[in-house]
Design an enzyme around this catalytic site. Structure first.
Site, PDB file in Angstrom:
ATOM      1  N   ASP A  18       1.231   8.199  -0.469  1.00  0.00           N
ATOM      2  CA  ASP A  18       0.004   8.626  -1.152  1.00  0.00           C
ATOM      3  C   ASP A  18       0.088   8.306  -2.645  1.00  0.00           C
ATOM      4  O   ASP A  18       1.176   8.280  -3.223  1.00  0.00           O
ATOM      5  CB  ASP A  18      -0.193  10.141  -0.920  1.00  0.00           C
ATOM      6  CG  ASP A  18      -1.579  10.597  -1.310  1.00  0.00           C
ATOM      7  OD1 ASP A  18      -2.496   9.747  -1.434  1.00  0.00           O
ATOM      8  OD2 ASP A  18      -1.767  11.818  -1.505  1.00  0.00           O
ATOM      9  N   ASN A  20      -1.700   5.623  -4.301  1.00  0.00           N
ATOM     10  CA  ASN A  20      -1.978   4.237  -4.726  1.00  0.00           C
ATOM     11  C   ASN A  20      -3.164   4.196  -5.695  1.00  0.00           C
ATOM     12  O   ASN A  20      -3.131   3.506  -6.711  1.00  0.00           O
ATOM     13  CB  ASN A  20      -2.316   3.350  -3.521  1.00  0.00           C
ATOM     14  CG  ASN A  20      -1.151   3.168  -2.589  1.00  0.00           C
ATOM     15  OD1 ASN A  20      -0.045   3.619  -2.875  1.00  0.00           O
ATOM     16  ND2 ASN A  20      -1.382   2.513  -1.465  1.00  0.00           N
ATOM     17  N   ARG A  22      -4.459   6.666  -7.565  1.00  0.00           N
ATOM     18  CA  ARG A  22      -4.188   7.308  -8.862  1.00  0.00           C
ATOM     19  C   ARG A  22      -3.250   6.467  -9.731  1.00  0.00           C
ATOM     20  O   ARG A  22      -3.387   6.406 -10.939  1.00  0.00           O
ATOM     21  CB  ARG A  22      -3.612   8.716  -8.640  1.00  0.00           C
ATOM     22  CG  ARG A  22      -4.707   9.759  -8.442  1.00  0.00           C
ATOM     23  CD  ARG A  22      -4.173  11.011  -7.836  1.00  0.00           C
ATOM     24  NE  ARG A  22      -3.846  10.781  -6.426  1.00  0.00           N
ATOM     25  CZ  ARG A  22      -3.064  11.582  -5.713  1.00  0.00           C
ATOM     26  NH1 ARG A  22      -2.514  12.620  -6.281  1.00  0.00           N
ATOM     27  NH2 ARG A  22      -2.842  11.320  -4.452  1.00  0.00           N
ATOM     28  N   ASN A  66      -9.589   6.967   7.040  1.00  0.00           N
ATOM     29  CA  ASN A  66      -9.668   5.908   6.023  1.00  0.00           C
ATOM     30  C   ASN A  66     -10.753   4.868   6.314  1.00  0.00           C
ATOM     31  O   ASN A  66     -11.191   4.151   5.412  1.00  0.00           O
ATOM     32  CB  ASN A  66      -8.319   5.181   5.864  1.00  0.00           C
ATOM     33  CG  ASN A  66      -7.263   5.989   5.140  1.00  0.00           C
ATOM     34  OD1 ASN A  66      -6.067   5.772   5.307  1.00  0.00           O
ATOM     35  ND2 ASN A  66      -7.690   6.945   4.319  1.00  0.00           N
ATOM     36  N   ARG A 186       6.321  13.063   1.432  1.00  0.00           N
ATOM     37  CA  ARG A 186       4.965  12.765   0.961  1.00  0.00           C
ATOM     38  C   ARG A 186       5.036  12.495  -0.530  1.00  0.00           C
ATOM     39  O   ARG A 186       5.603  13.290  -1.290  1.00  0.00           O
ATOM     40  CB  ARG A 186       3.996  13.910   1.245  1.00  0.00           C
ATOM     41  CG  ARG A 186       2.600  13.572   0.726  1.00  0.00           C
ATOM     42  CD  ARG A 186       1.508  14.422   1.277  1.00  0.00           C
ATOM     43  NE  ARG A 186       0.228  13.864   0.843  1.00  0.00           N
ATOM     44  CZ  ARG A 186      -0.890  13.931   1.512  1.00  0.00           C
ATOM     45  NH1 ARG A 186      -0.930  14.546   2.671  1.00  0.00           N
ATOM     46  NH2 ARG A 186      -2.004  13.395   1.050  1.00  0.00           N
ATOM     47  N   ARG A 192       0.193  18.412   1.593  1.00  0.00           N
ATOM     48  CA  ARG A 192      -0.707  18.452   2.752  1.00  0.00           C
ATOM     49  C   ARG A 192      -0.145  17.582   3.865  1.00  0.00           C
ATOM     50  O   ARG A 192       0.588  16.629   3.606  1.00  0.00           O
ATOM     51  CB  ARG A 192      -2.070  17.837   2.386  1.00  0.00           C
ATOM     52  CG  ARG A 192      -3.036  18.707   1.690  1.00  0.00           C
ATOM     53  CD  ARG A 192      -4.422  18.059   1.737  1.00  0.00           C
ATOM     54  NE  ARG A 192      -4.481  16.811   1.000  1.00  0.00           N
ATOM     55  CZ  ARG A 192      -4.739  16.701  -0.296  1.00  0.00           C
ATOM     56  NH1 ARG A 192      -4.973  17.784  -0.994  1.00  0.00           N
ATOM     57  NH2 ARG A 192      -4.773  15.523  -0.888  1.00  0.00           N
TER      58      ARG A 192
HETATM   59  C1  FPP Z   1      -2.836   6.231  -0.069  1.00  0.00           C
HETATM   60  O1  FPP Z   1      -3.194   6.006  -1.368  1.00  0.00           O
HETATM   61  C2  FPP Z   1      -2.348   5.070   0.619  1.00  0.00           C
HETATM   62  C3  FPP Z   1      -2.950   4.475   1.700  1.00  0.00           C
HETATM   63  C4  FPP Z   1      -4.385   4.533   1.992  1.00  0.00           C
HETATM   64  C5  FPP Z   1      -2.141   3.784   2.691  1.00  0.00           C
HETATM   65  C6  FPP Z   1      -1.017   2.940   2.184  1.00  0.00           C
HETATM   66  C7  FPP Z   1      -1.304   1.505   2.309  1.00  0.00           C
HETATM   67  C8  FPP Z   1      -0.600   0.533   1.704  1.00  0.00           C
HETATM   68  C9  FPP Z   1       0.573   0.799   0.877  1.00  0.00           C
HETATM   69  C10 FPP Z   1      -1.007  -0.906   1.828  1.00  0.00           C
HETATM   70  C11 FPP Z   1      -1.248  -1.500   3.191  1.00  0.00           C
HETATM   71  C12 FPP Z   1      -0.321  -1.119   4.265  1.00  0.00           C
HETATM   72  C13 FPP Z   1       0.644  -1.891   4.837  1.00  0.00           C
HETATM   73  C14 FPP Z   1       1.453  -1.360   5.963  1.00  0.00           C
HETATM   74  C15 FPP Z   1       0.961  -3.241   4.379  1.00  0.00           C
HETATM   75  P1  FPP Z   1      -4.607   6.541  -1.822  1.00  0.00           P
HETATM   76  O2  FPP Z   1      -5.502   5.367  -1.908  1.00  0.00           O
HETATM   77  O3  FPP Z   1      -5.085   7.621  -0.919  1.00  0.00           O
HETATM   78  O4  FPP Z   1      -4.254   7.124  -3.229  1.00  0.00           O
HETATM   79  P2  FPP Z   1      -5.055   8.250  -4.040  1.00  0.00           P
HETATM   80  O5  FPP Z   1      -4.899   9.532  -3.278  1.00  0.00           O
HETATM   81  O6  FPP Z   1      -4.338   8.266  -5.357  1.00  0.00           O
HETATM   82  O7  FPP Z   1      -6.488   7.793  -4.154  1.00  0.00           O
END
Ligand code: FPP
Length: 244
Positions: A18, A20, A22, A66, A186, A192
């Protein structure tokens, strides 16, 4: 690294990757750049897990929820997944890694599904580590799917009501042949479960780190493992029962 006790390593580590978005926001970058950097963290973590001797590594790559993200982000995630599978095949084969996947894989775009199926097939005989990707995954949907399959088998006379034990139920889940996670990590500080492996984590140790997923590296992984090794897992028993 030296402080890790080899005999007490978790067999199965699951990770909710989790933060990415932010991570990217903090740098005034688009969310997709966060996901791109997240793939680097995946490569690093898979390599670390394999070298440390972890037997199963599950990564929550894409939840069923998602799919409701902006279409541009969904498309980018699908593209990254496909590129990852194509780009890492050699690495998986060379490092004896078997790829498996859990989730509603029929929801995936046909080209991604084909690449996934091919990678699963080509790595089938590898037995150094299982890399399990949760894609289009929902813990509740997985449980409902198991219940429906059990009902079908029951009505066909293949299963008696008394025969529906925890062990039997587990076999109807996507994770069928996999051991339950010993450690769930996590990232990004959120405490969560987010509909992840709801049945399987009944006795899993949970570790939350503030690190955003794109920054997660081998040293963070080792920190989580060291923390896990300090825990006493009692599975509902008393300490005295455990120590004899
Ligand atoms: C959550 O960050 C992350 C994901 C939605 C999934 C992770 C996916 C990858 C790392 C890339 C693709 C996967 C593979 C297996 C190559 P978020 O976007 O929910 O972060 P946030 O809560 O900060 O907005």
């Amino acid at each position: 690294m030296e402080r890790l006790i080899k005999e007490r390593l978790p067999r199965h580590v699951a990770i909710i990757m989790d933060g990415n978005g932010r991570w990217a926001e903090k740098r005034s970058l688009g969310r997709i750049e966060g996901h791109r950097q997240g793939v680097k963290a995946i490569r690093d973590t898979v390599k670390a897990a394999r070298r440390l001797g972890i037997k199963v590594l599950t990564l929550y790559a894409f939840s069923q929820e998602n799919w409701s993200r902006p279409p541009k982000e969904v498309r980018a995630l699908m593209r990254l997944l496909k590129e990852y599978l194509e780009g890492e095949l050699k690495e998986m084969l060379d490092n004896n890694i078997r790829l498996v996947a859990i989730g509603n894989l029929e929801d995936l775009p046909p080209d991604v599904r084909r690449t996934l199926r091919e990678t699963i097939r080509k790595t089938r005989s590898k037995n150094g580590m299982v890399l399990n990707l949760a894609i289009s995954y929902s813990g509740r949907a997985e449980i409902l799917r198991a219940v429906k399959k059990i009902c079908q088998d029951h009505s066909k006379g293949k299963l008696r009501t008394q025969g529906i034990t925890s062990e039997v139920f587990s076999r109807y889940l996507f994770t069928n042949e996999l051991p339950e996670p010993d450690l769930l990590i996590r990232t990004s500080g959120e405490s969560r479960i987010s509909n992840f492996m709801l049945w399987q984590i009944a006795y899993t140790e949970i570790y939350v780190t503030d690190t955003f997923w794109p920054d997660f590296r081998r040293k963070d992984f080792i920190k989580a493992l060291l923390d896990y090794q300090k825990r006493e897992r009692r599975f509902g028993l008393t300490r005295r029962q455990l120590t004899g």
